[in-house]
Motif scaffolding. Sequence first.
Motif, PDB file in Angstrom:
ATOM      1  N   HIS A 151       9.182 -23.318 -18.894  1.00  0.00           N
ATOM      2  CA  HIS A 151       8.688 -24.470 -19.644  1.00  0.00           C
ATOM      3  C   HIS A 151       8.158 -25.594 -18.754  1.00  0.00           C
ATOM      4  O   HIS A 151       7.435 -26.475 -19.225  1.00  0.00           O
ATOM      5  CB  HIS A 151       9.775 -25.023 -20.580  1.00  0.00           C
TER       6      HIS A 151
ATOM      7  N   ASN B 231      10.205 -17.610 -20.350  1.00  0.00           N
ATOM      8  CA  ASN B 231      11.030 -18.791 -20.623  1.00  0.00           C
ATOM      9  C   ASN B 231      10.576 -20.031 -19.857  1.00  0.00           C
ATOM     10  O   ASN B 231      11.167 -21.094 -20.010  1.00  0.00           O
ATOM     11  CB  ASN B 231      12.500 -18.504 -20.273  1.00  0.00           C
TER      12      ASN B 231
ATOM     13  N   SER C 213      12.940 -20.854 -15.823  1.00  0.00           N
ATOM     14  CA  SER C 213      12.525 -21.807 -16.860  1.00  0.00           C
ATOM     15  C   SER C 213      11.980 -23.102 -16.259  1.00  0.00           C
ATOM     16  O   SER C 213      11.280 -23.847 -16.941  1.00  0.00           O
ATOM     17  CB  SER C 213      13.698 -22.128 -17.795  1.00  0.00           C
TER      18      SER C 213
END
Length: 403
Positions: free
Chosen positions: A131, A129, A106
Amino acid sequence: MLPPKALLFPSSFSNHYNMSFVSFLIILILLFPTLTDADCNPDEKESLLSFATNFPNLNWSSTEDCCSWAGISCDDKRYRVIRLSIPDRDLRGVIPSSLQNLTSLSFLNLSCNFLSGPIPDGLFSSFNNLHTIDLSYNMLSGHLPHTWPATLQVLNLSSNHFDGTIQTTNLHSFQSMITLNISNNSFTGTIPPICTNSPALVKLDFSMNHFTGNIPQGFGACSNLVVLSLGFNRLTGQIPTDISCALSLQHLLLQRNYLMGKIDESITNLTNLRSLVLFDNMLSGSIPHNIGELSLLEKLELHTNLLNGMLPLSLVNCTKLQLLILRFNSLGGRLSDFDFSGFSQLTKVDLSRNQFSGVLPKSLFSCKSLSAIQLSRNKLEGEISPDILVNALLVISACLPIY
């Protein structure tokens, strides 16, 4: 009718059953410690070890749990790697393709290293996932990849050697983007309408590249935009008036381009603005007369343009002003008519190389935070008291005597 519960399970049997169940749980814990102390996913550990073969100074040990390695964080429930953060570790070479096997990632930060070469094709296509990607301050090159995770919110590619144009297809995956920073590269071509694909943008920094053409319409659609930085490019045309619809904007930085035309009065709709930096362009006309509506303004840098007219009297409402830089213009009028006394936070004033006349306003020297005043190459007259030299460095036309 069913018999009462007490008849089905006498208290002695119930107590015996509870003791046996507790004992069973204890045995489970002793026999299967991995339930509470699991190692990271074996496949991901292998991918990380493959990644580390390119960078020996990471010192990751194959005998240890990879979740304990420096720069690695894992998901406590699934024992999957979710963060890889190894900035400023003297990493040299290309980005290994084994990185794409960390599909639960992530957060990725490889900034401030010496990574080179292009971003491998499809490197981020398998991430669901991810980001945050920070690859800033490296030596990466090549074009901007077309495919990015749809979950991406922060992308920082600043201070590399990327080139090529930014196509609309590059932006299709940026619907969740909040921060996009590609500054200090060698991108060319025009700037596409970013807000069409990324309406949630908060920070956009395309500065220090080789972008040409007009600033596109559409920034007004970015209702959350706080920073718009397009300075140090080769942009032409006028400042789009729809920028004044981006009401959350705090920093508008368009310096060192080839922008022309007037600074539209509608810019004062940006009442949250802290920085208005438009220096080194070819802007003409006068400073908006109602600029005082920007009461939160801290930096007003309009130097090296073709501006004329007087200092707007409404500017006195900008009491939080720290920098007032207007040199190299054709501004004029009697400087003594302007009241500087309300600028308690003003640290630097540069009005040099204009056409201001009259005597020095005493109110200018009541600004206790001033450290530098530049007024040379104007049409000022009168005398300078030595008292005003105590708190400020004064650079002024030599024709004024000091007594």
